[in-house]
Design a protein around this motif. Sequence first.
Motif, mmCIF file in Angstrom:
data_model
loop_
_atom_site.group_PDB
_atom_site.id
_atom_site.type_symbol
_atom_site.label_atom_id
_atom_site.label_comp_id
_atom_site.label_asym_id
_atom_site.label_seq_id
_atom_site.Cartn_x
_atom_site.Cartn_y
_atom_site.Cartn_z
ATOM 1 N N ALA A 84 0.860 -1.183 0.000
ATOM 2 C CA ALA A 84 0.000 0.000 0.000
ATOM 3 C C ALA A 84 0.897 1.235 0.000
ATOM 4 O O ALA A 84 2.080 1.160 0.340
ATOM 5 C CB ALA A 84 -0.908 -0.001 1.225
ATOM 6 N N ASN A 85 0.331 2.359 -0.424
ATOM 7 C CA ASN A 85 1.087 3.620 -0.433
ATOM 8 C C ASN A 85 2.379 3.509 -1.242
ATOM 9 O O ASN A 85 3.444 3.951 -0.801
ATOM 10 C CB ASN A 85 1.411 4.063 0.997
ATOM 11 C CG ASN A 85 0.174 4.212 1.848
ATOM 12 O OD1 ASN A 85 -0.835 4.759 1.406
ATOM 13 N ND2 ASN A 85 0.221 3.702 3.070
ATOM 14 N N THR A 134 11.969 -2.500 1.845
ATOM 15 C CA THR A 134 11.273 -3.651 1.264
ATOM 16 C C THR A 134 10.254 -3.205 0.227
ATOM 17 O O THR A 134 10.132 -3.803 -0.845
ATOM 18 C CB THR A 134 10.575 -4.462 2.372
ATOM 19 O OG1 THR A 134 11.541 -4.888 3.342
ATOM 20 C CG2 THR A 134 9.871 -5.679 1.794
ATOM 21 N N ARG A 135 9.528 -2.130 0.529
ATOM 22 C CA ARG A 135 8.556 -1.611 -0.427
ATOM 23 C C ARG A 135 9.257 -1.198 -1.722
ATOM 24 O O ARG A 135 8.786 -1.486 -2.824
ATOM 25 C CB ARG A 135 7.809 -0.424 0.173
ATOM 26 C CG ARG A 135 6.621 0.039 -0.668
ATOM 27 C CD ARG A 135 5.924 1.243 -0.063
ATOM 28 N NE ARG A 135 5.427 0.947 1.260
ATOM 29 C CZ ARG A 135 5.656 1.707 2.331
ATOM 30 N NH1 ARG A 135 6.370 2.813 2.217
ATOM 31 N NH2 ARG A 135 5.162 1.380 3.500
ATOM 32 N N TRP A 270 1.502 3.812 -13.091
ATOM 33 C CA TRP A 270 1.284 2.362 -13.084
ATOM 34 C C TRP A 270 1.164 1.850 -11.648
ATOM 35 O O TRP A 270 0.256 1.062 -11.342
ATOM 36 C CB TRP A 270 2.430 1.657 -13.802
ATOM 37 C CG TRP A 270 2.234 0.165 -13.918
ATOM 38 C CD1 TRP A 270 1.593 -0.500 -14.911
ATOM 39 C CD2 TRP A 270 2.680 -0.833 -12.984
ATOM 40 N NE1 TRP A 270 1.603 -1.858 -14.670
ATOM 41 C CE2 TRP A 270 2.263 -2.086 -13.493
ATOM 42 C CE3 TRP A 270 3.386 -0.782 -11.792
ATOM 43 C CZ2 TRP A 270 2.538 -3.290 -12.833
ATOM 44 C CZ3 TRP A 270 3.647 -1.984 -11.124
ATOM 45 C CH2 TRP A 270 3.234 -3.219 -11.643
ATOM 46 N N PHE A 271 2.078 2.296 -10.771
ATOM 47 C CA PHE A 271 2.034 1.841 -9.376
ATOM 48 C C PHE A 271 0.740 2.269 -8.687
ATOM 49 O O PHE A 271 0.125 1.480 -7.952
ATOM 50 C CB PHE A 271 3.239 2.374 -8.597
ATOM 51 C CG PHE A 271 4.518 1.639 -8.866
ATOM 52 C CD1 PHE A 271 4.655 0.311 -8.494
ATOM 53 C CD2 PHE A 271 5.585 2.258 -9.497
ATOM 54 C CE1 PHE A 271 5.836 -0.390 -8.745
ATOM 55 C CE2 PHE A 271 6.762 1.577 -9.749
ATOM 56 C CZ PHE A 271 6.885 0.251 -9.380
ATOM 57 N N LEU A 272 0.320 3.489 -8.909
ATOM 58 C CA LEU A 272 -0.902 3.982 -8.270
ATOM 59 C C LEU A 272 -2.125 3.222 -8.776
ATOM 60 O O LEU A 272 -3.057 2.934 -8.000
ATOM 61 C CB LEU A 272 -1.057 5.486 -8.518
ATOM 62 C CG LEU A 272 0.034 6.374 -7.897
ATOM 63 C CD1 LEU A 272 -0.220 7.841 -8.250
ATOM 64 C CD2 LEU A 272 0.112 6.189 -6.385
ATOM 65 N N ARG A 273 -2.126 2.883 -10.057
ATOM 66 C CA ARG A 273 -3.250 2.132 -10.623
ATOM 67 C C ARG A 273 -3.236 0.685 -10.130
ATOM 68 O O ARG A 273 -4.276 0.148 -9.721
ATOM 69 C CB ARG A 273 -3.185 2.170 -12.149
ATOM 70 C CG ARG A 273 -4.353 1.463 -12.828
ATOM 71 C CD ARG A 273 -4.293 1.589 -14.338
ATOM 72 N NE ARG A 273 -3.118 0.930 -14.912
ATOM 73 C CZ ARG A 273 -2.051 1.556 -15.379
ATOM 74 N NH1 ARG A 273 -1.988 2.884 -15.343
ATOM 75 N NH2 ARG A 273 -1.035 0.892 -15.896
ATOM 76 N N GLU A 274 -2.063 0.067 -10.172
ATOM 77 C CA GLU A 274 -1.957 -1.327 -9.757
ATOM 78 C C GLU A 274 -2.304 -1.522 -8.284
ATOM 79 O O GLU A 274 -2.836 -2.565 -7.892
ATOM 80 C CB GLU A 274 -0.539 -1.846 -10.012
ATOM 81 C CG GLU A 274 -0.240 -2.151 -11.457
ATOM 82 C CD GLU A 274 -0.924 -3.428 -11.922
ATOM 83 O OE1 GLU A 274 -0.782 -4.468 -11.252
ATOM 84 O OE2 GLU A 274 -1.603 -3.377 -12.965
ATOM 85 N N GLU A 275 -1.992 -0.532 -7.477
ATOM 86 C CA GLU A 275 -2.295 -0.632 -6.053
ATOM 87 C C GLU A 275 -3.789 -0.842 -5.824
ATOM 88 O O GLU A 275 -4.202 -1.501 -4.862
ATOM 89 C CB GLU A 275 -1.820 0.630 -5.330
ATOM 90 C CG GLU A 275 -1.965 0.566 -3.818
ATOM 91 C CD GLU A 275 -1.410 1.806 -3.140
ATOM 92 O OE1 GLU A 275 -2.001 2.221 -2.132
ATOM 93 O OE2 GLU A 275 -0.396 2.348 -3.625
ATOM 94 N N LYS A 276 -4.592 -0.319 -6.723
ATOM 95 C CA LYS A 276 -6.048 -0.416 -6.578
ATOM 96 C C LYS A 276 -6.618 -1.705 -7.162
ATOM 97 O O LYS A 276 -7.607 -2.233 -6.654
ATOM 98 C CB LYS A 276 -6.716 0.789 -7.257
ATOM 99 C CG LYS A 276 -6.351 2.123 -6.637
ATOM 100 C CD LYS A 276 -6.990 3.275 -7.424
ATOM 101 C CE LYS A 276 -6.612 4.624 -6.843
ATOM 102 N NZ LYS A 276 -7.193 5.747 -7.627
#
Length: 310
Positions: A84-85, A134-135, A270-276
């Motif tokens: 997340a985040n 890790t993130r 991409w990261f913001l979209r994939e997170e959802k």
Amino acid sequence: MTLLPPTVEQQRRIDEELPPNPEMRKLDLIAIRDWLAKQPHLPKHMDDKRLEHFLFGCKNSIERCKMIIETYYSARTALPEFFANRDPLARDIQDCCDSIEYFVLPKLTEEGHRVTIFRLKDTDIDKFSLTAATRRVLMVLDIRLMEEASLTNVMVFDLKGFTAGHFAKCVPAQTIVKKAMLATQNSMPFRLHRIHYLNAPSFIGSIMNVFYPLLKEKLISKFRIHTGGGEELHAYMDKDILPNEYGGNAGSFQELNEAWRLKVEKHRDWFLREEKISRTNESARLPNNKSNILKELEGVQGSFRKLNID
């Protein structure tokens, strides 16, 4: 930062270990798509290129590929600490880029291994966050999944500047450490060839003795512990592919670290979209189909011996 493809000779060596079979690959992808269609709790948006990279990383084993895809998505739901985040511009990620140099080298080794380096840039213990690191590692791995099919990997941990305080943040007694190991080792289709520890401190034996009883022998056999610096790697790979500070010509630590910071930032949307969308729908999961990572988390206070190391 561009990940250079294999040379003709490197590709030949890779093909020797995992012979290509385009027709079988097409059939395997169809089988995986059919399986995904029957998993109501899993997302269905992954494109064929990424699925191919999953399959290649699993040595063309359909069953192992299914297991890793299941864990890939389940981890994103079960481990929000790391999934997340994931905004590359978030303060903790930017701070991590400032304090830790973490990057993938552009060229493969002669054998076709991809090399990744992790080292401290700032030794201030207060700036060392295992969660943020890790993130960030997982974000880089996601980019690699989009860009390349990786046969095997070499990890280099440069321990110069690490103190007892840094290691104290990484002891396996801490739940966050166990979760980090689950996230990085179980949810990605990356095979590990070797782990090199450079500039190992005099107390490294005591540190490793804490971990050895909790790790599989197969993983321990991949460790190479060196008291020296980057020159120790010359016996294992062509030095020219290494950073300048290790006697190579791939660029400086700072240049490589900044190149990967920018590369991750370019994938921000991409990261913001994939997170959802890259999460499991646990309410739709079929009975008796509990995810492996949830089983592991239930026993997170126990041993690491169930971790999948290939």
